[in-house]
Design a protein around this motif. Structure first.
Motif, mmCIF file in Angstrom:
data_model
loop_
_atom_site.group_PDB
_atom_site.id
_atom_site.type_symbol
_atom_site.label_atom_id
_atom_site.label_comp_id
_atom_site.label_asym_id
_atom_site.label_seq_id
_atom_site.Cartn_x
_atom_site.Cartn_y
_atom_site.Cartn_z
ATOM 1 N N THR A 65 54.501 17.656 34.820
ATOM 2 C CA THR A 65 55.452 18.597 35.451
ATOM 3 C C THR A 65 54.807 20.043 35.712
ATOM 4 O OG1 THR A 65 57.474 20.020 34.823
ATOM 5 C CG2 THR A 65 55.827 19.522 32.954
ATOM 6 N N GLN A 66 55.404 21.034 36.253
ATOM 7 C CA GLN A 66 54.684 22.196 36.662
ATOM 8 C C GLN A 66 54.678 23.125 35.533
ATOM 9 O OE1 GLN A 66 56.158 23.008 40.571
ATOM 10 N NE2 GLN A 66 54.319 22.141 41.555
ATOM 11 N N MET A 67 53.886 24.112 35.619
ATOM 12 C CA MET A 67 53.970 25.260 34.649
ATOM 13 C C MET A 67 55.335 25.990 35.007
ATOM 14 S SD MET A 67 50.373 27.492 34.096
ATOM 15 C CE MET A 67 50.357 27.790 35.798
ATOM 16 N N GLY A 68 56.017 26.502 33.973
ATOM 17 C CA GLY A 68 57.090 27.289 33.997
ATOM 18 C C GLY A 68 58.335 26.426 33.761
ATOM 19 N N ASN A 69 58.208 25.188 33.869
ATOM 20 C CA ASN A 69 59.368 24.227 33.878
ATOM 21 C C ASN A 69 60.058 24.011 32.363
ATOM 22 O OD1 ASN A 69 59.429 23.906 36.586
ATOM 23 N ND2 ASN A 69 58.813 22.007 36.851
ATOM 24 N N ASP A 70 61.145 23.708 32.347
ATOM 25 C CA ASP A 70 61.665 23.319 30.979
ATOM 26 C C ASP A 70 61.756 21.793 31.108
ATOM 27 O OD1 ASP A 70 63.938 26.058 31.296
ATOM 28 O OD2 ASP A 70 61.961 25.976 30.898
ATOM 29 N N LYS A 71 61.547 21.162 29.889
ATOM 30 C CA LYS A 71 61.643 19.714 29.777
ATOM 31 C C LYS A 71 62.073 19.371 28.571
ATOM 32 C CE LYS A 71 60.208 18.456 33.955
ATOM 33 N NZ LYS A 71 61.250 17.797 34.905
ATOM 34 N N SER A 72 62.462 18.059 28.325
ATOM 35 C CA SER A 72 62.944 17.568 27.145
ATOM 36 C C SER A 72 62.178 16.133 26.747
ATOM 37 C CB SER A 72 64.428 17.265 26.984
ATOM 38 O OG SER A 72 65.164 18.406 27.047
ATOM 39 N N ILE A 73 61.955 16.023 25.655
ATOM 40 C CA ILE A 73 61.479 14.679 25.178
ATOM 41 C C ILE A 73 62.518 14.000 24.140
ATOM 42 C CG2 ILE A 73 59.853 13.041 24.345
ATOM 43 C CD1 ILE A 73 57.903 15.564 24.726
ATOM 44 N N LYS A 74 63.024 12.856 24.310
ATOM 45 C CA LYS A 74 64.040 12.115 23.279
ATOM 46 C C LYS A 74 63.237 11.347 22.397
ATOM 47 C CE LYS A 74 67.710 12.683 26.844
ATOM 48 N NZ LYS A 74 68.957 12.233 27.408
ATOM 49 N N CYS A 75 63.894 11.190 21.251
ATOM 50 C CA CYS A 75 63.500 10.339 20.245
ATOM 51 C C CYS A 75 64.670 9.592 19.664
ATOM 52 C CB CYS A 75 62.748 11.012 19.174
ATOM 53 S SG CYS A 75 61.965 9.961 17.895
ATOM 54 N N GLU A 76 64.695 8.372 19.159
ATOM 55 C CA GLU A 76 65.821 7.735 18.611
ATOM 56 C C GLU A 76 65.194 6.810 17.492
ATOM 57 O OE1 GLU A 76 68.452 5.700 20.854
ATOM 58 O OE2 GLU A 76 69.544 4.818 19.460
ATOM 59 N N GLN A 77 65.617 6.665 16.247
ATOM 60 C CA GLN A 77 65.158 5.827 15.493
ATOM 61 C C GLN A 77 66.190 4.712 14.624
ATOM 62 O OE1 GLN A 77 65.745 5.724 11.922
ATOM 63 N NE2 GLN A 77 66.396 7.764 11.310
ATOM 64 N N ASN A 78 66.055 3.495 14.629
ATOM 65 C CA ASN A 78 67.045 2.799 14.164
ATOM 66 C C ASN A 78 66.831 2.057 13.049
ATOM 67 O OD1 ASN A 78 65.161 0.796 14.975
ATOM 68 N ND2 ASN A 78 66.269 -0.196 16.629
ATOM 69 N N LEU A 79 66.009 2.810 12.218
ATOM 70 C CA LEU A 79 65.516 2.267 10.852
ATOM 71 C C LEU A 79 66.550 2.856 9.710
ATOM 72 C CD1 LEU A 79 61.768 3.059 11.525
ATOM 73 C CD2 LEU A 79 62.883 0.675 11.437
ATOM 74 N N GLY A 80 67.377 3.713 10.213
ATOM 75 C CA GLY A 80 68.104 4.351 8.912
ATOM 76 C C GLY A 80 67.403 5.414 8.296
ATOM 77 N N HIS A 81 66.432 5.859 8.841
ATOM 78 C CA HIS A 81 65.439 6.714 7.969
ATOM 79 C C HIS A 81 66.231 8.209 7.784
ATOM 80 C CE1 HIS A 81 61.380 4.492 8.651
ATOM 81 N NE2 HIS A 81 62.291 3.887 7.538
ATOM 82 N N ASP A 82 65.991 8.773 6.622
ATOM 83 C CA ASP A 82 66.326 10.223 6.568
ATOM 84 C C ASP A 82 66.065 11.281 7.334
ATOM 85 O OD1 ASP A 82 67.019 8.826 3.371
ATOM 86 O OD2 ASP A 82 68.505 9.431 4.708
ATOM 87 N N THR A 83 64.615 11.201 7.585
ATOM 88 C CA THR A 83 63.675 12.249 7.997
ATOM 89 C C THR A 83 62.941 12.014 9.349
ATOM 90 O OG1 THR A 83 63.297 12.948 5.544
ATOM 91 C CG2 THR A 83 62.055 14.041 7.279
ATOM 92 N N MET A 84 63.151 13.084 10.298
ATOM 93 C CA MET A 84 62.203 12.673 11.600
ATOM 94 C C MET A 84 61.361 13.907 11.666
ATOM 95 S SD MET A 84 65.271 11.095 13.873
ATOM 96 C CE MET A 84 64.030 10.367 15.050
#
Lengths: 113, 112
Positions: A13-32
């Motif tokens: 991406t270019q400088m100045g842009n806004d972006k998101s990264i997604k994360c999902e866990q299916n382990l039933g863990h309490d902490t990410m």
């Protein structure tokens, strides 16, 4: 069946842009977690969420904002991207028990041009 | 605050050589200790972990580590490395505050 999944795997991406990264866990863990790995492979913790509450907020720029809609998801939003943000970002999760290690996602390689 | 030091930045070995990677930590309380491996282009995978009991811990792929409390060390060993062991190795410490801190990593290159 991926335990900790991140999307996208690559992000250019270019400088100045806004972006998101997604994360999902299916382990039933309490902490990410979100870690940043720089070009020298150094891993630095950025954020930690336990049951939707922020419990670590290391000194990262406030352009970075984690969002956890539920305990299975921890997304990372970055505003006004800078060249120095280029790195590999790893999501991880763990159970509460200290004996347990972390399970890492496959990483998102962010390149800011 | 806890910290982790890995003494070797880059280690180069020939196949069948023995490996020992150093790790020292600094923390005032009870800790859990871990070694992770990161193969080129991949994510971190757990090699082994120590919490209590026998200070000699055996992990996957023939790796082991020894916790020496008096030296605050948790060195990783393998009697005979293979080319496929080429990777980055990270020592990590997890303290009472439940977060994990990583060392700077040691790059291992095994020559065929």
């Amino acid at each position: 069946d991926t335990a900790v999944s991140q999307t996208p795997k690559y992000l250019v991406t270019q400088m100045g842009n806004d972006k998101s990264i997604k994360c999902e866990q299916n382990l039933g863990h309490d902490t990410m977690y979100w870690y940043k790995q720089d070009s020298k492979k150094f891993l630095k913790i950025m954020f930690s969420y336990n049951n939707k509450e922020l419990i670590i907020n290391e000194t990262v720029p406030n352009r970075f904002s984690p969002k956890s809609p539920d305990k299975a998801h921890l997304n990372l939003h970055i505003n006004s991207l800078e060249l120095g943000d280029s790195a590999v970002y790893f999501c991880a999760s763990s159970p509460q028990a200290r004996l347990a290690g972390y399970t890492f996602g496959s990483g998102t390689r962010l390149t800011v041009v | 605050a806890q910290s982790v030091s890995q003494h070797n930045h880059h280690v180069i070995l020939s196949e069948a050589a023995s490996l020992e990677l150093g790790c020292n930590y600094s923390y005032g309380g009870t800790v859990n200790l871990f070694w992770y491996v990161q193969y080129p282009g991949q994510h971190l995978q757990l090699l082994l972990k120590y919490f209590s009991g026998d200070p000699l811990v055996k992990g996957i792929k023939g790796f082991e580590a020894e916790f020496i409390k008096s030296k605050f060390s948790f060195n990783l060993r393998k009697p005979s490395v293979q080319w496929s062991d080429t990777a980055e190795y990270f020592c990590a410490v997890r303290g009472n505050n439940n977060d994990m801190r990583f060392g700077a990593g040691t790059r291992l290159t095994v020559k065929p």
